[in-house]
Every structure is written in C-alpha cells, then in structure tokens.
Design an enzyme around this catalytic site. Structure first.
Site, PDB file in Angstrom:
ATOM      1  N   GLY A  97      80.097  16.834  37.297  1.00  0.00           N
ATOM      2  CA  GLY A  97      79.361  16.767  38.563  1.00  0.00           C
ATOM      3  C   GLY A  97      80.444  16.962  39.497  1.00  0.00           C
ATOM      4  O   GLY A  97      81.147  18.048  39.523  1.00  0.00           O
TER       5      GLY A  97
ATOM      6  N   SER B 101      86.096  17.246  35.640  1.00  0.00           N
ATOM      7  CA  SER B 101      86.160  18.647  35.821  1.00  0.00           C
ATOM      8  C   SER B 101      84.663  18.748  36.411  1.00  0.00           C
ATOM      9  O   SER B 101      84.033  17.755  36.505  1.00  0.00           O
ATOM     10  CB  SER B 101      86.304  19.385  34.342  1.00  0.00           C
ATOM     11  OG  SER B 101      85.035  19.362  33.504  1.00  0.00           O
ATOM     12  N   LYS B 102      84.302  20.108  36.494  1.00  0.00           N
ATOM     13  CA  LYS B 102      83.015  20.548  37.187  1.00  0.00           C
ATOM     14  C   LYS B 102      81.926  20.022  36.218  1.00  0.00           C
ATOM     15  O   LYS B 102      80.588  19.574  36.802  1.00  0.00           O
ATOM     16  CB  LYS B 102      82.784  21.860  37.327  1.00  0.00           C
ATOM     17  CG  LYS B 102      83.673  22.466  38.413  1.00  0.00           C
ATOM     18  CD  LYS B 102      82.831  23.672  38.933  1.00  0.00           C
ATOM     19  CE  LYS B 102      83.474  24.251  40.032  1.00  0.00           C
ATOM     20  NZ  LYS B 102      84.332  25.541  39.880  1.00  0.00           N
ATOM     21  N   ARG B 103      82.168  20.143  34.843  1.00  0.00           N
ATOM     22  CA  ARG B 103      81.202  19.245  33.906  1.00  0.00           C
ATOM     23  C   ARG B 103      80.567  17.887  34.434  1.00  0.00           C
ATOM     24  O   ARG B 103      79.616  17.712  34.127  1.00  0.00           O
ATOM     25  CB  ARG B 103      81.755  19.349  32.536  1.00  0.00           C
ATOM     26  CG  ARG B 103      81.141  18.984  31.489  1.00  0.00           C
ATOM     27  CD  ARG B 103      81.921  19.138  30.166  1.00  0.00           C
ATOM     28  NE  ARG B 103      83.216  18.701  30.347  1.00  0.00           N
ATOM     29  CZ  ARG B 103      83.348  17.370  29.969  1.00  0.00           C
ATOM     30  NH1 ARG B 103      82.589  16.659  29.505  1.00  0.00           N
ATOM     31  NH2 ARG B 103      84.559  17.045  30.115  1.00  0.00           N
TER      32      ARG B 103
END
Ligand code: GLU
Length: 464
Positions: free
Chosen positions: A246, A242-244
């Site tokens: 990167g 996920s965006k978490r």
C-alpha cells in the site's frame, strides 16, 4: 554544552518514504529537545536520478508534517567548490589519490578476486607507491579515491545499536569524486562537518557507510559526530515495506485523507516508545524524546492502528479546519458545497464518526447533492405506518418557530411516536430514505436541522 545540531538529508530521487519522514521527525525531536537546530539538506549529487519534482515532494512533505527546519534547504550541488577545495587538500596531504583504472579493468580485478574466493575490493593499484613508473593511460578520466587506513578498526558507539566495530581490512579505497562531483560518502562528511552536525540520525541501511565516513572524518581532522541508526519500517507481514503493502509515500497519506498530526504521531511511535504514551503532540514528543528509547528491531506498520489514531485526531480537530480540508473532496464527488448547509456544522456533526477526511467527505456528500430517493426503498419504508408518521412529522415541523435539534425532538419526533404509537424506526427510516436520501445519517434531529425547515418540508411534500 555543545549546540545540538541535527539534519535530515534526503536524496531527491523518488517519493518521500515513510522511513525518511520518521527519521526527519526524530531529527527534529532531538533538536527541539535540546533547544538545538534542525537542518534540511538536499543530497542532489546523483545527476541521473535526482529530479526537481522529487525535491518539491520533500519540501511539501516537510511542510505538510509541520517539520520546521532552522536552516536550509541546502543543496549539495551548490557546494561543488567546497568539495573540490577539500579534495585538493586531501590530494596534497596524500589522503586521496587519482585512480586511472578503467571499468573493464576493475571488473576483471573483481572476477579474479572472486575466482580466488576473495571478497571483491579495490586493490589499491593506483596508490602512489603502487604505480611508480606506471604510465598514465590516455583517454581515461581519473576518479579520486580516499586512502583508507590499512590497519586497525573503526569503532563507534551507536546511539541506538550500541558499540559497533568494523575492521579496516573490510574496507577499501572508495571513490570520493568523479567528474568533479563528490560521491555520497564524501559529500555527507564534508557537509556534516561544515554544518557542525552533532548527531547524524539516519536509516540503518547506512550502517555500512558509517565506518568509511568515520575514516574520512579522521583524515580531515574533524570531530566525529554521534551516529544513530534507525531500524527499517516493515509492512504488516514483517517484510520490507514496498508498494505492495500500500502507501509508502508520505504525501499519499494526505491524499487519502489523513491528518498530518496523526501521521506525525504514528510514525514517531513506530520504533520509539516512552512509557504508555500512544497519542501525543509534537511538543510532548520533543519534551521526552531520547534516541536511547528507539527500538533496535524493525518496526511493523499497522494500518488499523493508524486509522484509529487518525480518527482520534479527527474528533478533536477544529471544525473550520476540517471544512477547509474536506471541501474539495466533496466537490470532487460532485457535491455543491456553496449551496448546501454550512460545511463547518456538517464537519462538527460527522467528525466523531469519520476515520479520515475521505470518509468524512463520503458521509457528508448527501448534504450537497440533489436528493436521489431510492423509490423501491422509499415504498418499503413508507408502508406500515411510515407514510402517516412522516406526514404528521411534517405538520408538526411546520408549526415550530425555530428549528433546533431540541425542538425537533421535543415537538416533532416525540409527539409523532406517541400519537402513532410506533417505534422510532418507523419515522426515522422515511426521514433517512425520503428526506436525506442517504444510506446512513448521523443523529437525525441534528441532520434535519442542517438542511433547514424549508428544505425538509419540501422534501417531505415530495415524498408523500
Ligand atoms: N542522502 C541519504 C539518503 O537519502 C541520507 C544520508 C544520511 O542521512 O547520511 O539515504
């Protein structure tokens, strides 16, 4: 043998994820391996979430990764007449039927099922035999449902996961058309059938859809393709990407200065392996790629390995190409590429030590900006013999005819060190700090040659 045809069928509802890119690479590789065809289909029937921008991102991403397709892009929204035609036939054959249940009614049905400890599923209340004499409610726009078989089970031999069986009692009559727009599970079958797709390769998140789709193939009398589901890509911590974690969008890697061939190689290797192949070209992949070599376990992104691989591709990339890819990055940092040393030569000098184009731009910048000498540092490196060494270097440089790295070393650096009796750093530090005005430089003789004799002499004069 039947022609092998694969397709990547993204929905234009967001960015192009790494997972989609990897699926596209495998679809491409299967098609190329067998001398078949690779198609791009844009699944844009979700009227709320599909956007033109997201479609463009897919087209750009495919282009950037050099994933050349033989047919397409085909847009599902251009094919509404065809879906309607197939639905009409299914209605006529009794394979599909109109359902007038309202959303509230369906909610209530599910609540009741849950209360009884049952798995919520459509109960077939508008199947023709279940609604004889039932009045058609006014004002309700019907949807069209597929009549799923009640008995038996669906089995397919997944090219990655092996045999999978799902009982029809687990499935219900899914909606295939609403307001004239087909739903995903229906459109995908009509398309793969019409486009003669032989191998449906996609993310494992679609495994649950496959038995439903196979039932539709059977209802249409269509040949069922080979299915291959690919495990998900996880972050380094093993959690869903996920965006978490990167970057998850493919084109973001372009922005971050990765080379497409490195991303291609890295993604291909992520979840697929062949012997000890780590670094390989597209053509090498196409030659040996087999779906059966895909892993069934979720892949884990390893950013360090990606950076390492990119560095390897940087090293062997053509200098002129690197210059083209780096120019705007240097200019964005305030560099004046036009009036500085040849960027092609600078890339040649720096590419072996720059893991990405962004890092290359960082380390090339000092060639293209007005030197801002750090006065404090300059004072330090000029003390203890630095000034004398630099002065002597300037005199020797002025005396040579042609400034080449060999001449600089043989006729300037070497004799200065001998005459001053000092170690290299006593000369090298003033050259770096006062002449290059850089924190770090590549090989100093080569670096100075790129600046040119006149510029180096002018900078030395200013420093002394
Ligand atoms: N449109 C689907 C998606 O983006 C792909 C479905 C498929 O490959 O069958 O997930």
């Amino acid at each position: 043998m039947k022609t092998i045809r694969t397709r990547i069928a993204p929905s234009p509802t967001g960015m192009m994820h790494l997972g989609t890119a990897r699926t596209a690479i495998y679809c491409w590789a299967v098609a190329r391996h067998f001398g078949g065809k690779f198609l791009l289909r844009i699944e844009d029937t979700d009227q709320v979430r599909s956007t033109k921008e997201a479609t463009q991102v897919i087209l750009d991403g495919m282009k950037w990764l050099n994933l050349d397709y033989d047919e397409g892009p085909i847009y599902q929204m251009d094919r509404l007449d065809r879906y309607r035609e197939v639905v009409d036939q299914m209605l006529a054959d009794g394979r599909a039927y109109y359902c007038y249940a309202t959303p509230e009614e369906l909610d209530q049905m599910r609540e009741e099922q849950k209360a009884k400890g049952l798995k919520p599923r459509y109960d077939g209340r508008w199947r023709p035999e279940n609604c004889v004499g039932k009045p058609i409610p006014e004002g309700v726009k019907p949807v069209i449902r597929f009549r799923n078989p009640d008995e038996g089970a669906v089995t397919w031999d997944d090219a990655v996961y092996g045999p999978i069986t799902v009982s029809n009692s687990e499935l219900d009559d899914l909606i295939i058309m609403r307001n004239g727009i087909p739903t995903y599970n229906f459109a995908v079958v009509v398309d793969d059938w019409d486009m003669e797709v032989s191998h449906v390769i996609r993310g494992a998140d679609h495994i649950n859809n496959t038995p439903r789709q196979i039932n539709i193939y059977n209802a249409l009398g269509a040949e069922v393709p080979v299915f291959a589901h690919l495990p998900l890509i996880n972050g380094q911590d093993g959690q869903k990407l996920s965006k978490r974690h990167g970057t998850v969008s493919v084109l973001e890697y372009e922005r971050q200065g990765y080379l497409p061939e490195a991303i291609f190689n890295y993604l291909a290797r992520l979840g697929w392996g062949h012997g000890n192949m780590e670094k390989f070209s597209r053509d090498e992949l196409a030659k040996v790629f087999e779906l059966s070599d895909c892993s069934r376990a979720a892949a884990r992104i390893d950013w360090k390995k990606l950076e390492w691989l990119n560095g390897q591709y940087m090293k062997e990339a053509d200098n002129a190409r690197l210059a083209e890819l780096t120019r705007a990055r240097i200019e964005a940092r305030g560099g004046d590429v036009e009036h500085g040393p040849s960027l092609v030569d600078v890339c040649d000098l720096l590419k072996g030590r720059s893991a990405t184009l962004e890092k290359l731009a960082d380390s090339a910048l000092f060639f293209y900006v007005k030197p801002e000498v750090n006065a404090e540092e300059a004072e330090k490196v000029l003390a203890d013999g630095g000034r004398e060494a630099l002065k002597l270097f300037g005199e020797k440089l002025a005396a040579i005819d042609e400034m080449t790295p060999e001449n600089v070393y043989e006729h300037c650096i070497k004799p200065v060190l001998e005459e001053c009796g000092c170690p290299m750093k006593v000369l090298a530090n003033p050259l770096r700090v006062c002449v290059c005005a850089a924190d770090r430089t590549p090989q100093i003789d080569k670096t100075l040659c790129l600046f040119g004799k006149e510029e180096v002499l002018a900078r030395i004069a200013r420093a002394l």
